[in-house]
Structures are given as C-alpha cells and as structure tokens.
Write a protein that holds these residues in place. Sequence first.
Motif, PDB file in Angstrom:
ATOM      1  N   ARG A 105       0.842  -1.222   0.000  1.00 22.89           N
ATOM      2  CA  ARG A 105       0.000   0.000   0.000  1.00 22.89           C
ATOM      3  C   ARG A 105       0.865   1.256   0.000  1.00 22.89           C
ATOM      4  NH1 ARG A 105      -4.371  -2.491   4.280  1.00 22.89           N
ATOM      5  NH2 ARG A 105      -5.794  -3.329   2.725  1.00 22.89           N
ATOM      6  N   LEU A 106       1.912   1.235   0.823  1.00 28.35           N
ATOM      7  CA  LEU A 106       2.806   2.398   0.897  1.00 28.35           C
ATOM      8  C   LEU A 106       3.516   2.618  -0.445  1.00 28.35           C
ATOM      9  CD1 LEU A 106       3.588   4.389   3.106  1.00 28.35           C
ATOM     10  CD2 LEU A 106       5.287   2.742   3.927  1.00 28.35           C
ATOM     11  N   THR A 107       3.841   1.534  -1.115  1.00 24.02           N
ATOM     12  CA  THR A 107       4.485   1.659  -2.425  1.00 24.02           C
ATOM     13  C   THR A 107       3.540   2.363  -3.395  1.00 24.02           C
ATOM     14  OG1 THR A 107       5.790  -0.337  -2.092  1.00 24.02           O
ATOM     15  CG2 THR A 107       5.472   0.364  -4.368  1.00 24.02           C
ATOM     16  N   ILE A 108       2.309   1.923  -3.444  1.00 22.17           N
ATOM     17  CA  ILE A 108       1.365   2.516  -4.408  1.00 22.17           C
ATOM     18  C   ILE A 108       1.115   3.990  -4.064  1.00 22.17           C
ATOM     19  CG2 ILE A 108      -1.001   2.372  -5.359  1.00 22.17           C
ATOM     20  CD1 ILE A 108       0.945   0.118  -6.293  1.00 22.17           C
ATOM     21  N   GLU A 109       1.099   4.306  -2.758  1.00 25.31           N
ATOM     22  CA  GLU A 109       0.899   5.704  -2.343  1.00 25.31           C
ATOM     23  C   GLU A 109       2.066   6.606  -2.759  1.00 25.31           C
ATOM     24  OE1 GLU A 109      -0.821   4.759   1.873  1.00 25.31           O
ATOM     25  OE2 GLU A 109       0.536   6.480   1.995  1.00 25.31           O
ATOM     26  N   SER A 110       3.288   6.048  -2.752  1.00 25.53           N
ATOM     27  CA  SER A 110       4.458   6.929  -2.840  1.00 25.53           C
ATOM     28  C   SER A 110       5.268   6.791  -4.125  1.00 25.53           C
ATOM     29  CB  SER A 110       5.392   6.649  -1.649  1.00 25.53           C
ATOM     30  OG  SER A 110       5.794   5.292  -1.649  1.00 25.53           O
ATOM     31  N   ARG A 168       0.265 -17.076  -6.739  1.00 25.04           N
ATOM     32  CA  ARG A 168      -0.810 -16.112  -7.017  1.00 25.04           C
ATOM     33  C   ARG A 168      -0.238 -14.694  -7.085  1.00 25.04           C
ATOM     34  NH1 ARG A 168      -4.948 -16.912  -2.610  1.00 25.04           N
ATOM     35  NH2 ARG A 168      -6.276 -15.563  -3.865  1.00 25.04           N
ATOM     36  N   LEU A 169       0.726 -14.411  -6.208  1.00 22.85           N
ATOM     37  CA  LEU A 169       1.304 -13.050  -6.206  1.00 22.85           C
ATOM     38  C   LEU A 169       1.965 -12.713  -7.547  1.00 22.85           C
ATOM     39  CD1 LEU A 169       2.955 -12.730  -2.675  1.00 22.85           C
ATOM     40  CD2 LEU A 169       1.222 -11.190  -3.641  1.00 22.85           C
ATOM     41  N   VAL A 170       2.603 -13.680  -8.177  1.00 21.93           N
ATOM     42  CA  VAL A 170       3.306 -13.361  -9.430  1.00 21.93           C
ATOM     43  C   VAL A 170       2.329 -13.093 -10.570  1.00 21.93           C
ATOM     44  CG1 VAL A 170       5.485 -14.518  -8.863  1.00 21.93           C
ATOM     45  CG2 VAL A 170       3.695 -15.789 -10.066  1.00 21.93           C
ATOM     46  N   GLN A 171       1.043 -13.295 -10.318  1.00 22.16           N
ATOM     47  CA  GLN A 171       0.053 -12.950 -11.353  1.00 22.16           C
ATOM     48  C   GLN A 171      -0.695 -11.658 -11.034  1.00 22.16           C
ATOM     49  OE1 GLN A 171      -2.401 -16.442 -11.985  1.00 22.16           O
ATOM     50  NE2 GLN A 171      -0.582 -17.705 -11.779  1.00 22.16           N
ATOM     51  N   ALA A 172      -0.375 -11.036  -9.890  1.00 22.10           N
ATOM     52  CA  ALA A 172      -1.109  -9.824  -9.495  1.00 22.10           C
ATOM     53  C   ALA A 172      -0.860  -8.696 -10.494  1.00 22.10           C
ATOM     54  CB  ALA A 172      -0.663  -9.393  -8.096  1.00 22.10           C
ATOM     55  N   GLU A 173      -1.918  -7.951 -10.803  1.00 26.92           N
ATOM     56  CA  GLU A 173      -1.810  -6.819 -11.748  1.00 26.92           C
ATOM     57  C   GLU A 173      -2.085  -5.489 -11.059  1.00 26.92           C
ATOM     58  OE1 GLU A 173      -1.208  -6.941 -15.067  1.00 26.92           O
ATOM     59  OE2 GLU A 173      -1.159  -9.132 -15.282  1.00 26.92           O
ATOM     60  N   THR A 174      -2.815  -5.544  -9.949  1.00 26.76           N
ATOM     61  CA  THR A 174      -3.228  -4.305  -9.274  1.00 26.76           C
ATOM     62  C   THR A 174      -3.020  -4.458  -7.765  1.00 26.76           C
ATOM     63  OG1 THR A 174      -5.462  -5.140  -8.926  1.00 26.76           O
ATOM     64  CG2 THR A 174      -5.079  -3.903 -10.978  1.00 26.76           C
ATOM     65  N   LEU A 175      -3.066  -3.322  -7.063  1.00 26.50           N
ATOM     66  CA  LEU A 175      -2.991  -3.383  -5.602  1.00 26.50           C
ATOM     67  C   LEU A 175      -4.166  -4.205  -5.065  1.00 26.50           C
ATOM     68  CD1 LEU A 175      -1.829  -2.526  -2.863  1.00 26.50           C
ATOM     69  CD2 LEU A 175      -3.220  -0.453  -3.013  1.00 26.50           C
ATOM     70  N   ASP A 189      -5.523  -6.749  -6.322  1.00 19.15           N
ATOM     71  CA  ASP A 189      -5.195  -8.186  -6.423  1.00 19.15           C
ATOM     72  C   ASP A 189      -4.328  -8.607  -5.231  1.00 19.15           C
ATOM     73  OD1 ASP A 189      -6.465  -8.283  -8.861  1.00 19.15           O
ATOM     74  OD2 ASP A 189      -4.614  -8.222 -10.062  1.00 19.15           O
ATOM     75  N   ILE A 190      -3.323  -7.770  -4.909  1.00 23.46           N
ATOM     76  CA  ILE A 190      -2.429  -8.116  -3.786  1.00 23.46           C
ATOM     77  C   ILE A 190      -3.240  -8.142  -2.484  1.00 23.46           C
ATOM     78  CG2 ILE A 190      -0.422  -7.350  -2.425  1.00 23.46           C
ATOM     79  CD1 ILE A 190       0.832  -6.312  -4.989  1.00 23.46           C
ATOM     80  N   GLU A 191      -4.114  -7.151  -2.317  1.00 20.83           N
ATOM     81  CA  GLU A 191      -4.938  -7.103  -1.099  1.00 20.83           C
ATOM     82  C   GLU A 191      -5.812  -8.356  -0.998  1.00 20.83           C
ATOM     83  OE1 GLU A 191      -6.749  -3.291  -1.832  1.00 20.83           O
ATOM     84  OE2 GLU A 191      -5.452  -2.315  -0.345  1.00 20.83           O
ATOM     85  N   LEU A 208       6.039   5.313 -10.247  1.00 25.24           N
ATOM     86  CA  LEU A 208       5.632   4.385 -11.310  1.00 25.24           C
ATOM     87  C   LEU A 208       4.109   4.356 -11.382  1.00 25.24           C
ATOM     88  CD1 LEU A 208       7.986   1.427 -10.293  1.00 25.24           C
ATOM     89  CD2 LEU A 208       8.366   3.090 -12.144  1.00 25.24           C
ATOM     90  N   ASN A 209       3.555   3.917 -12.519  1.00 25.66           N
ATOM     91  CA  ASN A 209       2.109   3.725 -12.519  1.00 25.66           C
ATOM     92  C   ASN A 209       1.787   2.421 -11.773  1.00 25.66           C
ATOM     93  OD1 ASN A 209       2.117   1.487 -14.305  1.00 25.66           O
ATOM     94  ND2 ASN A 209       2.298   2.879 -16.055  1.00 25.66           N
ATOM     95  N   GLU A 210       0.530   2.210 -11.447  1.00 23.28           N
ATOM     96  CA  GLU A 210       0.179   1.088 -10.561  1.00 23.28           C
ATOM     97  C   GLU A 210       0.651  -0.245 -11.129  1.00 23.28           C
ATOM     98  OE1 GLU A 210      -3.834   1.020  -9.148  1.00 23.28           O
ATOM     99  OE2 GLU A 210      -3.672  -1.037  -8.409  1.00 23.28           O
ATOM    100  N   ARG A 211       0.493  -0.416 -12.425  1.00 25.61           N
ATOM    101  CA  ARG A 211       0.854  -1.692 -13.038  1.00 25.61           C
ATOM    102  C   ARG A 211       2.379  -1.956 -12.910  1.00 25.61           C
ATOM    103  NH1 ARG A 211      -1.568  -4.785 -17.384  1.00 25.61           N
ATOM    104  NH2 ARG A 211       0.084  -5.830 -18.543  1.00 25.61           N
TER     105      ARG A 211
END
Length: 337
Positions: free
Chosen positions: A280-285, A317-324, A326-328, A288-291
């Motif tokens: 979450r902190l990565t996506i906030e800060s 499953r994590l190696v197929q995640a495309e969005t935050l 998905d990770i959540e 890069l774009n989310e992908r």
Amino acid sequence: MLADFNPSTTTLKPMSIGGIVVDPPLTLAPMAGHTNHAFRVICREMGDCGLVCTELISGHIVQERSARSFKMFDWSDVEHPFAVQLFGSDPAMMAEAARMVADAGADIIDINMGCWVPKLVKKGAGAALLRDVCTATLVVGAVVRAVNIPVTVKVRSGWDAQQITAVEFAHAAEDVGVQAVSVHGRTAAQGFSGTADWNIIRQVKEAVKHIPVIGNGDVFCAADAAKMLAMTGCDAVMIGRAALGNPWIFRQTAHELNMGETLPAPTLTERAAVALRHARLTIESTYLNERQAVYELRGQISKYHLDAPGTVAVRNRLVQAETLADIEFILTPLLEE
Ligand SMILES: Cc1cc2nc3c(=O)[nH]c(=O)nc-3n(C[C@H](O)[C@H](O)[C@H](O)COP(=O)(O)O)c2cc1C
C-alpha cells in the motif's frame, strides 16, 4: 554462515557520521529496485535500523534537473536519518547534484563506487572509479566541498583480484573530508559470487584515522553481524539481501546482540500485515504507474515467506497480481490465520 558465533559477547555502540548519530549501528544497504521510500519506512518502523539509504541515483540526471531524477526524490521526514546515494564520475556534475540533494533534505550524501553494471562502468562511474583512485578522489573532494552535510562512500574491495584498491582509496577519501566508508568485501569482478572477504574491511578500518567504517557483505543473521564486528573492528554493519522480505532483521540483530536472547520470528499474520503495508505504501508513494509498481512488488512481497513450508500457493498467485486490489485480495485472508 558462522551461525555458531556467540552474539551475546558483542555490544552495539552508536556510530556518528559527521555528527549524524546512527543508533544502533545497523544500516540498510542501498538496493536498486528495493530501497524506495516504502521499504525504507518499513525498515524504520520494524525498529533498530539506524540508517537507511536510497537506491542509486544518477548525478548526471539530477544535475540536468531532469523530471526523471526528481521522481526518485521520494524521501520524507519520517526517514531521518537517511542517505541519498549518487553515482557519476564528473566532479563538477556530482558537486552540483549533491547540492540539489542536500537542499532537498538529505542527511548524508553517499557516493556509489561499487556498482559494476556495464552501463555505469562504461561511463567511468560506480566501481570503475576503483580502477582510478585519482578521479575517484577528485569526485569525492568536489562533493565534500559542495555541501554542508556529511559525505560517505560505498566501495567494493577493488576492481578485481589484481586491483584491490579499497585501502588506498579510503585513505585518500578521508584526507579529502569523507566522513565514513562502507566496504563490501567483494571485487566488482566477483559480482555476488563467492563469499565476502571481511579481511579487507579490517584493513580499511586499520588504515583510516578518524572516520567510521561500515562493514558489508554476507550478513544474514545476528551471529554474522557479531562476527563481522569482532573480526573486522568495523563501527557498523550494513545489511542488504537479508533485509528483503525480512525488515525485522535489524530488531532481531540488535536484540540478540544487546540482550543476549533471540526474538521469536514474526508470525505469518505479522508477515502478511507488513507485506500488505509495504504494497500500500508503495502505491501511495511511487512515481511508477500502478501496473509497473505491482510488477516490482510481485518479487518484493514474495520474499516475505507467506507460504507454509513446502508450499508455494501464495507466491504463485502473487506473481500474477496486476493491481494493488489483487495483492490485497491475496494477502487479506492471511491476516486472519
Ligand atoms: C538487488 C540489489 C540492488 C543493489 N543496488 C545497489 C545500489 O543501488 N547501490 C549500491 O551501492 N549497492 C547496491 N547493491 C549492493 C548492496 O548494497 C550490498 O553491497 C550487497 O548486496 C552486499 O550486501 P549483502 O550481502 O548484505 O546483500 C545492490 C544489491 C542488490 C542485491
């Protein structure tokens, strides 16, 4: 490695880098693709990481005031004390870049003299400077004169087995005003092969007069840190790969060395909670774009050991995640285990 060493006989004393106190003397190594704002904050939050450092940033693109480099100015006040690592081989350009980084709030400027990737080395930067102690000293001297904050350098033992220059360079760097030297006990030619030679760390420590030396290379647990401190006399231990997916290593090491007892390993729920905060902190800060950020996160989050031994379901499953999201979705059920 060296797991039979007795950590309880070693104590950690704070280190000062030109007045910046690093307490405990356990530092996070700069790692491109990993030590961004999110991971540096996580290491601080987990406790006992005395100093964090950014990934390497090109002095050239900072000096050009390129938008790309400013995107890498991702630090904030919660990280203090922190170092910003610059690379480059032109003294005037590095001096200007250092001024800009200092103005942007860095506590310490660290100069990279260890990176061996061909793109950098071809331009005479990174580990190439270990083959040219004269230019290396000019770069360092120019940066020291340009800023009012401490300047440190991070070196490998040398370029290759025939050119072991860390001791000669550390001498020269101290003479032009460097306030600490970090030494990774491998040559550039070695990459990550073989084992780190801690003797070179001891030799650098014996060679410098007044500045602290930070030992680095192959510290994977508290016993390794204790052994490195005892064998080399270094003032602090820098940890890289062992912190990836395990930002608790600083607290575990400090506790073991100071209190003589081993902390319990984080539970699966704790690991999942910190991995989720990391994402979450990565996506906030991130710039890069989310992908793109999620592509980087796939590897980073997989290192948190979120699978039961012998299974790989979460990692797959994590190696197929495309969005935050998905990770959540993958990690949230682990919070209730
Ligand atoms: C993925 C990765 C990226 C790295 N990036 C940098 C970097 O940007 N600057 C640098 O000085 N060293 C870099 N290093 C080297 C580390 O800082 C450290 O010297 C090395 O990993 C040895 O320490 P360790 O055995 O504790 O991992 C990197 C290492 C890794 C594994």
